[in-house]
Design an enzyme around this catalytic site. Structure first.
Site, PDB file in Angstrom:
ATOM      1  N   HIS A 145       0.764  -1.281  -0.076  1.00 25.53           N
ATOM      2  CA  HIS A 145       0.059   0.020  -0.047  1.00 25.53           C
ATOM      3  C   HIS A 145       0.870   1.392   0.125  1.00 25.53           C
ATOM      4  CE1 HIS A 145       0.866  -0.189   4.214  1.00 25.53           C
ATOM      5  NE2 HIS A 145       0.659   1.257   4.406  1.00 25.53           N
TER       6      HIS A 145
HETATM    7  C1  UD1 Z   1      -1.860   5.619   5.914  1.00 24.58           C
HETATM    8  C2  UD1 Z   1      -0.511   5.930   6.525  1.00 24.58           C
HETATM    9  C3  UD1 Z   1       0.426   5.016   6.471  1.00 24.58           C
HETATM   10  C4  UD1 Z   1      -0.123   3.547   6.949  1.00 24.58           C
HETATM   11  C5  UD1 Z   1      -1.227   3.219   6.466  1.00 24.58           C
HETATM   12  C6  UD1 Z   1      -1.914   2.010   6.866  1.00 24.58           C
HETATM   13  C7  UD1 Z   1      -0.155   8.456   6.570  1.00 24.58           C
HETATM   14  C8  UD1 Z   1       0.648   9.357   5.861  1.00 24.58           C
HETATM   15  N1  UD1 Z   1      -0.143   7.233   6.118  1.00 24.58           N
HETATM   16  O1  UD1 Z   1      -1.741   5.352   4.661  1.00 24.58           O
HETATM   17  O2  UD1 Z   1       1.501   4.913   7.376  1.00 24.58           O
HETATM   18  O3  UD1 Z   1       0.778   2.668   6.862  1.00 24.58           O
HETATM   19  O4  UD1 Z   1      -2.377   4.210   6.501  1.00 24.58           O
HETATM   20  O5  UD1 Z   1      -3.110   1.457   6.084  1.00 24.58           O
HETATM   21  O6  UD1 Z   1      -0.661   8.756   7.584  1.00 24.58           O
HETATM   22  N2  UD1 Z   1      -9.015   4.814   1.820  1.00 24.58           N
HETATM   23  C9  UD1 Z   1     -10.264   4.240   2.055  1.00 24.58           C
HETATM   24  N3  UD1 Z   1     -10.989   3.824   2.970  1.00 24.58           N
HETATM   25  C10 UD1 Z   1     -10.200   4.093   4.304  1.00 24.58           C
HETATM   26  C11 UD1 Z   1      -9.143   4.804   4.350  1.00 24.58           C
HETATM   27  C12 UD1 Z   1      -8.395   5.046   3.128  1.00 24.58           C
HETATM   28  O7  UD1 Z   1     -10.887   3.957   0.891  1.00 24.58           O
HETATM   29  O8  UD1 Z   1     -10.784   3.844   5.246  1.00 24.58           O
HETATM   30  C13 UD1 Z   1      -8.570   5.318   0.557  1.00 24.58           C
HETATM   31  C14 UD1 Z   1      -8.896   6.495   0.351  1.00 24.58           C
HETATM   32  O9  UD1 Z   1      -8.862   6.749  -1.133  1.00 24.58           O
HETATM   33  C15 UD1 Z   1      -7.504   7.336   0.640  1.00 24.58           C
HETATM   34  C16 UD1 Z   1      -6.480   6.518   0.529  1.00 24.58           C
HETATM   35  O10 UD1 Z   1      -6.973   5.030   0.898  1.00 24.58           O
HETATM   36  O11 UD1 Z   1      -7.406   8.569  -0.131  1.00 24.58           O
HETATM   37  C17 UD1 Z   1      -5.369   6.490   1.221  1.00 24.58           C
HETATM   38  O12 UD1 Z   1      -5.453   6.621   2.827  1.00 24.58           O
HETATM   39  P1  UD1 Z   1      -4.657   7.606   3.731  1.00 24.58           P
HETATM   40  O13 UD1 Z   1      -5.072   7.399   5.019  1.00 24.58           O
HETATM   41  O14 UD1 Z   1      -4.446   8.978   3.212  1.00 24.58           O
HETATM   42  O15 UD1 Z   1      -3.394   6.676   3.414  1.00 24.58           O
HETATM   43  P2  UD1 Z   1      -2.957   5.221   3.423  1.00 24.58           P
HETATM   44  O16 UD1 Z   1      -2.316   4.813   2.478  1.00 24.58           O
HETATM   45  O17 UD1 Z   1      -4.169   4.500   4.196  1.00 24.58           O
END
Ligand code: UD1
Length: 365
Positions: A205
């Site tokens: 991821h």
């Molecule tokens: C975040 C953390 C990362 C961690 C990861 C675990 C930061 C900078 N990154 O990354 O360190 O390893 O979480 O999962 O804080 N999304 C969904 N549903 C959710 C959450 C996210 O669909 O419940 C999608 C959204 O499109 C979002 C993307 O995933 O834009 C990324 O989510 P985000 O929390 O920004 O970063 P992660 O890649 O999950």
């Protein structure tokens, strides 16, 4: 003592749960869970609360996904209001996600004490958002609880006074041991038609691996070739799924023989798959630690790790798209090399954190 525990994203829940349960038993402590809402899908958040025996968050900031600045800023704005209203005696932040640094900034600016659990980890790679979050959080926190000696050394090198640094061990192992029986009872591998010890688990991821079309395409090609030799179970993170769909690679991957795509799994179900697998291919932080604890070979597709102890003492090896396949073949053909479990990764970290809070409070009063 009113204590806020900040929970935001999937890897945070396993870090706050053991501590929340331990603090709940103390008559001097009133722990409250503050969920920022950074992760919000049922299988990225609620499922973990259920598995880890956590009740609904006491406060929910509902921040959601966004750009880094938007997400960090929104947490700061929403949490500042809660801090002014509640005035906790201590804010505990965990890990390295955007909400970790945001809650820290909001609290220290109001003169509220902050403790960081899982402090001191460094990848020395400032292209990673998590490294920026770790550096800022550790600079500002009043108390730094580290998982391993390298954490202490990094903090001392950065000029953090020694009295602020306390080595408590790895809190994730507390969650694993707390739920070991439930994890062992599950038979997720059976539902997915694989045989214990005869499949691999893949999770990817990180933006560097999944946001770039060329890298993601290469990675999928490698997984396809490995899956010809041994089935791979691939729980797909929402960021990865979105990119696979946008780059029109999702259909191809679902058609691949041997690659079993599943939605993100709850903690207990995912750990059941890890407990029974032959090896893990990942770019996660926490899984490097869990596989080290379980002595399961792990290949981490990253140029560096903030958890070097998993390489020095554990079962983790870094890899690239160029050598992942060959290193996987090595895992399949050789016995698992000898490894050891780092000190204080023993399931008693939460208790050491509780003692540390008691000691600091006694010194202040
Ligand atoms: C975040 C953390 C990362 C961690 C990861 C675990 C930061 C900078 N990154 O990354 O360190 O390893 O979480 O999962 O804080 N999304 C969904 N549903 C959710 C959450 C996210 O669909 O419940 C999608 C959204 O499109 C979002 C993307 O995933 O834009 C990324 O989510 P985000 O929390 O920004 O970063 P992660 O890649 O999950």
């Amino acid at each position: 003592m009113l204590i806020h525990l900040i929970a935001a994203a999937r890897p945070n829940f396993m870090k706050i749960a053991p501590l929340y349960h331990a603090l709940k038993k103390e008559d001097w402590a009133q722990p409250k869970i503050v969920h920022t809402g950074q992760h919000y899908d049922v299988n990225m958040s609620d499922a973990f609360f259920v598995d880890l025996g956590l009740s609904e968050p006491d406060l929910h900031l509902g921040v959601n996904s966004n750009t880094h600045a938007e997400q960090t800023g929104r947490v700061m704005i929403a949490y500042e209001k809660a801090l002014i209203e509640e005035r906790p005696d201590l804010v505990i932040v965990v890990g390295d996600v955007n909400s970790t640094v945001a809650a820290t900034l909001a609290a220290v600016k109001l003169g509220i004490k902050v403790a960081h659990l899982e402090a001191g980890l460094r990848s020395f790679d400032r292209t990673m958002p998590e490294e920026i979050n770790r550096l800022v959080t550790d600079t500002l926190a009043d108390l730094l609880w580290t998982p391993s000696a390298d954490g202490d050394e990094n903090l001392v090198r950065e000029g953090i006074p020694r009295h602020k640094i306390i080595r408590v061990g790895n809190i994730m192992i507390d969650s694993l041991e707390m739920l070991r029986k439930d994890i062992e009872k599950q038979k997720v591998f059976k539902e997915l038609n694989v045989i214990p010890g005869e499949y691999g688990v893949a999770t990817f991821h990180r933006p560097a691996n999944v946001d770039n079309q060329t890298v993601l395409k290469e990675l999928c090609g490698i997984l396809a070739r490995i899956a010809k030799k041994i089935p791979l179970i691939f729980p797909v993170h929402p960021r990865t799924k979105k990119n696979l769909e946008n780059f029109e690679m999702w259909e191809m991957l679902t058609d691949l023989q041997g690659v079993i795509l599943v939605d993100p799994l709850s903690y207990i179900r995912f750990m059941n798959l890890v407990f029974n697998c032959h090896f893990v291919l990942t770019d996660s932080g926490g899984i490097q630690e869990e596989t080290t604890y379980l002595k399961i070979p792990c290949l981490t597709m990253r140029p560096n790790t903030e958890r070097p102890i998993t390489i020095e003492q554990g079962t983790n090896r870094l890899c690239t798209v160029d050598n992942m396949e060959i290193l996987t073949e090595k895992i399949l053909s050789e016995n698992t090399p000898k490894s050891s479990i780092p000190e204080f990764w023993d399931g008693h970290t939460a208790q050491r954190v509780v003692e540390s809070i008691k000691n600091v409070t006694a010194q202040v009063s």
